[in-house]
Write a protein that holds these residues in place. Structure first.
Motif, PDB file in Angstrom:
ATOM      1  N   LEU A   1       2.099  -0.309  -4.642  1.00  0.00           N
ATOM      2  CA  LEU A   1       1.212   0.590  -3.904  1.00  0.00           C
ATOM      3  C   LEU A   1       1.998   1.724  -3.267  1.00  0.00           C
ATOM      4  O   LEU A   1       1.613   2.896  -3.368  1.00  0.00           O
ATOM      5  N   ARG A   2       3.100   1.391  -2.630  1.00  0.00           N
ATOM      6  CA  ARG A   2       3.908   2.435  -2.004  1.00  0.00           C
ATOM      7  C   ARG A   2       4.458   3.409  -3.037  1.00  0.00           C
ATOM      8  O   ARG A   2       4.527   4.619  -2.793  1.00  0.00           O
ATOM      9  N   GLY A   3       4.826   2.885  -4.193  1.00  0.00           N
ATOM     10  CA  GLY A   3       5.371   3.744  -5.239  1.00  0.00           C
ATOM     11  C   GLY A   3       4.348   4.702  -5.833  1.00  0.00           C
ATOM     12  O   GLY A   3       4.706   5.793  -6.284  1.00  0.00           O
ATOM     13  N   LYS A   4       3.075   4.289  -5.828  1.00  0.00           N
ATOM     14  CA  LYS A   4       2.037   5.119  -6.442  1.00  0.00           C
ATOM     15  C   LYS A   4       1.464   6.173  -5.498  1.00  0.00           C
ATOM     16  O   LYS A   4       0.735   7.060  -5.927  1.00  0.00           O
ATOM     17  N   LEU A   5       1.787   6.072  -4.215  1.00  0.00           N
ATOM     18  CA  LEU A   5       1.202   7.009  -3.254  1.00  0.00           C
ATOM     19  C   LEU A   5       1.536   8.454  -3.576  1.00  0.00           C
ATOM     20  O   LEU A   5       0.699   9.342  -3.413  1.00  0.00           O
ATOM     21  N   ASP A   6       2.758   8.708  -4.001  1.00  0.00           N
ATOM     22  CA  ASP A   6       3.207  10.085  -4.175  1.00  0.00           C
ATOM     23  C   ASP A   6       2.684  10.760  -5.433  1.00  0.00           C
ATOM     24  O   ASP A   6       2.712  11.979  -5.526  1.00  0.00           O
ATOM     25  N   TYR A   7       2.235   9.982  -6.416  1.00  0.00           N
ATOM     26  CA  TYR A   7       1.810  10.645  -7.654  1.00  0.00           C
ATOM     27  C   TYR A   7       0.369  10.310  -8.058  1.00  0.00           C
ATOM     28  O   TYR A   7      -0.082  10.743  -9.124  1.00  0.00           O
TER      29      TYR A   7
ATOM     30  N   GLY B   1      -3.901   9.279  -6.581  1.00  0.00           N
ATOM     31  CA  GLY B   1      -4.868   9.319  -5.485  1.00  0.00           C
ATOM     32  C   GLY B   1      -5.316   7.944  -5.051  1.00  0.00           C
ATOM     33  O   GLY B   1      -6.430   7.786  -4.549  1.00  0.00           O
ATOM     34  N   ILE B   2      -4.450   6.937  -5.205  1.00  0.00           N
ATOM     35  CA  ILE B   2      -4.846   5.561  -4.935  1.00  0.00           C
ATOM     36  C   ILE B   2      -5.291   5.344  -3.488  1.00  0.00           C
ATOM     37  O   ILE B   2      -6.186   4.544  -3.206  1.00  0.00           O
ATOM     38  N   ALA B   3      -4.689   6.073  -2.551  1.00  0.00           N
ATOM     39  CA  ALA B   3      -5.025   5.875  -1.140  1.00  0.00           C
ATOM     40  C   ALA B   3      -6.465   6.238  -0.826  1.00  0.00           C
ATOM     41  O   ALA B   3      -7.056   5.719   0.133  1.00  0.00           O
ATOM     42  N   PHE B   4      -7.065   7.107  -1.622  1.00  0.00           N
ATOM     43  CA  PHE B   4      -8.430   7.555  -1.333  1.00  0.00           C
ATOM     44  C   PHE B   4      -9.465   6.452  -1.555  1.00  0.00           C
ATOM     45  O   PHE B   4     -10.599   6.564  -1.110  1.00  0.00           O
ATOM     46  N   ALA B   5      -9.063   5.375  -2.232  1.00  0.00           N
ATOM     47  CA  ALA B   5      -9.970   4.243  -2.408  1.00  0.00           C
ATOM     48  C   ALA B   5     -10.278   3.563  -1.080  1.00  0.00           C
ATOM     49  O   ALA B   5     -11.257   2.821  -0.974  1.00  0.00           O
ATOM     50  N   LEU B   6      -9.441   3.806  -0.073  1.00  0.00           N
ATOM     51  CA  LEU B   6      -9.634   3.179   1.230  1.00  0.00           C
ATOM     52  C   LEU B   6     -10.403   4.067   2.202  1.00  0.00           C
ATOM     53  O   LEU B   6     -10.602   3.685   3.353  1.00  0.00           O
ATOM     54  N   LEU B   7     -10.831   5.225   1.745  1.00  0.00           N
ATOM     55  CA  LEU B   7     -11.515   6.179   2.612  1.00  0.00           C
ATOM     56  C   LEU B   7     -12.964   6.367   2.183  1.00  0.00           C
ATOM     57  O   LEU B   7     -13.294   6.182   1.002  1.00  0.00           O
ATOM     58  N   PRO B   8     -13.834   6.744   3.112  1.00  0.00           N
ATOM     59  CA  PRO B   8     -15.211   7.090   2.715  1.00  0.00           C
ATOM     60  C   PRO B   8     -15.215   8.382   1.911  1.00  0.00           C
ATOM     61  O   PRO B   8     -14.173   9.052   1.767  1.00  0.00           O
ATOM     62  N   GLU B   9     -16.359   8.752   1.405  1.00  0.00           N
ATOM     63  CA  GLU B   9     -16.453   9.961   0.582  1.00  0.00           C
ATOM     64  C   GLU B   9     -15.976  11.187   1.351  1.00  0.00           C
ATOM     65  O   GLU B   9     -15.269  12.047   0.811  1.00  0.00           O
ATOM     66  N   LEU B  10     -16.331  11.298   2.616  1.00  0.00           N
ATOM     67  CA  LEU B  10     -15.892  12.390   3.474  1.00  0.00           C
ATOM     68  C   LEU B  10     -14.952  11.832   4.539  1.00  0.00           C
ATOM     69  O   LEU B  10     -15.245  10.811   5.167  1.00  0.00           O
ATOM     70  N   PHE B  11     -13.834  12.500   4.747  1.00  0.00           N
ATOM     71  CA  PHE B  11     -12.821  11.974   5.657  1.00  0.00           C
ATOM     72  C   PHE B  11     -12.048  13.128   6.281  1.00  0.00           C
ATOM     73  O   PHE B  11     -12.058  14.262   5.789  1.00  0.00           O
ATOM     74  N   THR B  12     -11.366  12.829   7.364  1.00  0.00           N
ATOM     75  CA  THR B  12     -10.513  13.811   8.022  1.00  0.00           C
ATOM     76  C   THR B  12      -9.066  13.646   7.551  1.00  0.00           C
ATOM     77  O   THR B  12      -8.687  12.598   7.026  1.00  0.00           O
ATOM     78  N   LEU B  13      -8.279  14.675   7.756  1.00  0.00           N
ATOM     79  CA  LEU B  13      -6.857  14.580   7.433  1.00  0.00           C
ATOM     80  C   LEU B  13      -6.173  13.540   8.318  1.00  0.00           C
ATOM     81  O   LEU B  13      -5.210  12.884   7.894  1.00  0.00           O
ATOM     82  N   ARG B  14      -6.666  13.368   9.508  1.00  0.00           N
ATOM     83  CA  ARG B  14      -6.105  12.342  10.387  1.00  0.00           C
ATOM     84  C   ARG B  14      -6.325  10.947   9.798  1.00  0.00           C
ATOM     85  O   ARG B  14      -5.416  10.104   9.798  1.00  0.00           O
TER      86      ARG B  14
ATOM     87  N   ILE C   1       0.287   2.008   4.957  1.00  0.00           N
ATOM     88  CA  ILE C   1       0.869   1.498   3.715  1.00  0.00           C
ATOM     89  C   ILE C   1       2.387   1.628   3.724  1.00  0.00           C
ATOM     90  O   ILE C   1       3.111   0.708   3.307  1.00  0.00           O
ATOM     91  N   LEU C   2       2.890   2.749   4.212  1.00  0.00           N
ATOM     92  CA  LEU C   2       4.337   2.993   4.207  1.00  0.00           C
ATOM     93  C   LEU C   2       5.038   2.346   5.395  1.00  0.00           C
ATOM     94  O   LEU C   2       6.268   2.261   5.412  1.00  0.00           O
ATOM     95  N   ASP C   3       4.264   1.929   6.396  1.00  0.00           N
ATOM     96  CA  ASP C   3       4.814   1.324   7.611  1.00  0.00           C
ATOM     97  C   ASP C   3       5.814   2.256   8.276  1.00  0.00           C
ATOM     98  O   ASP C   3       6.912   1.859   8.677  1.00  0.00           O
ATOM     99  N   THR C   4       5.417   3.517   8.409  1.00  0.00           N
ATOM    100  CA  THR C   4       6.279   4.493   9.062  1.00  0.00           C
ATOM    101  C   THR C   4       5.432   5.641   9.586  1.00  0.00           C
ATOM    102  O   THR C   4       4.332   5.904   9.075  1.00  0.00           O
ATOM    103  N   ARG C   5       5.916   6.298  10.599  1.00  0.00           N
ATOM    104  CA  ARG C   5       5.231   7.472  11.145  1.00  0.00           C
ATOM    105  C   ARG C   5       5.594   8.690  10.307  1.00  0.00           C
ATOM    106  O   ARG C   5       6.744   8.866   9.890  1.00  0.00           O
ATOM    107  N   LEU C   6       4.619   9.555  10.068  1.00  0.00           N
ATOM    108  CA  LEU C   6       4.829  10.751   9.263  1.00  0.00           C
ATOM    109  C   LEU C   6       4.652  11.994  10.119  1.00  0.00           C
ATOM    110  O   LEU C   6       3.832  12.014  11.042  1.00  0.00           O
ATOM    111  N   ASN C   7       5.407  13.017   9.790  1.00  0.00           N
ATOM    112  CA  ASN C   7       5.287  14.289  10.489  1.00  0.00           C
ATOM    113  C   ASN C   7       3.929  14.918  10.159  1.00  0.00           C
ATOM    114  O   ASN C   7       3.628  15.159   8.984  1.00  0.00           O
ATOM    115  N   LYS C   8       3.127  15.150  11.174  1.00  0.00           N
ATOM    116  CA  LYS C   8       1.750  15.607  10.962  1.00  0.00           C
ATOM    117  C   LYS C   8       1.663  16.926  10.209  1.00  0.00           C
ATOM    118  O   LYS C   8       0.967  17.007   9.183  1.00  0.00           O
TER     119      LYS C   8
END
Length: 237
Positions: free
Chosen positions: A163-169, A171-184, A193-200
């Motif tokens: 899962l972590r390997g597929k995030l960058d290439y 759209g697998i993460a979008f399966a966990l979101l509703p049809e409409l979502f915020t960038l947050r 999924i990555l277990d780390t904080r990302l620069n916003k």
């Protein structure tokens, strides 16, 4: 000897044959952490431990058919898009006999598990912890660590790495979101999924530059601060 004659005289019992099973890794994100659907075993081996929903492949069914049957019978879910993850074939992975398991994987919104959890008290959504490599650990919401049956900790570790390997290439993460979502909300999924904080700013710029997001012009409702814009996933062509 022609093929028909050969097949007529062929003796399958002359060779030892392993059994084949399917295990389902149905994952989500719950309260900012990756989670998986587990079932408490009510029989030996590993009675009382927790396992992925699984079962043997019938002699007359395909692997995909077995996966969807187990999805309905063991996970109590009507339908979900699942894909093969990996085949686990260690000789001693099951103490009963030689069993090869084909793991199937799916990302599912947490809300989709509600009916299954209500219908089957033996099921639970457990939070996962996994290092960069190695087996995963599972805990209930209150923090209790669960004993995992068979090699299911290894299966979950492989699933998290994939899962972590597929995030960058993908759209697998979008399966966990509703049809409409915020960038947050999208960043929350990536961080879980990555277990780390990302620069916003960097994260949002990267997501927008990929062309995966289509702005809708609408904004979220019920926010106590300035409502954020809603986006829709736009699969790459």
């Amino acid at each position: 000897m022609d093929e028909a004659t050969f097949l007529e005289s062929y003796e399958p019992a002359a060779f030892e044959r392993p059994s084949v099973a399917v295990d389902l890794i149905l994952m989500s994100v719950v309260d900012g952490a990756p989670a998986v659907l587990l079932a408490r075993r009510d029989q030996h081996p590993f009675q009382g431990d927790w396992a992925l929903p699984g079962g043997f492949v019938g002699i007359g069914e395909s692997l995909d058919e077995a996966a969807h049957r187990i999805l309905a019978e063991k996970a109590h879910m009507a339908d979900a898009w699942v894909e093969q993850l990996y085949t686990f074939g260690a000789v001693d992975r099951d103490p009963r006999m030689r069993i090869i398991s084909v793991a199937y994987f799916a990302l599912i919104p947490a809300t989709a598990f509600a009916a299954a959890l209500k219908a089957a008290p033996e099921l639970a959504l457990a939070r996962l912890t996994v290092q960069q490599a190695g087996p995963a650990e599972a805990r209930l919401a209150e923090g209790e660590q669960l004993a995992l049956a068979f090699d299911h900790g290894d299966m979950l570790g492989v699933a998290m790495q994939r899962l972590r390997g597929k995030l960058d290439y993908s759209g697998i993460a979008f399966a966990l979101l509703p049809e409409l979502f915020t960038l947050r909300a999208l960043q929350d999924v990536y961080e879980a999924i990555l277990d780390t904080r990302l620069n916003k700013p960097a994260f949002r710029r990267r997501m927008l530059d990929r062309g995966w997001l289509a702005p809708t012009g609408a904004r979220e409702t019920g926010a106590s601060f300035r409502p954020a814009e809603l986006y829709r996933y736009q699969p790459p062509r």
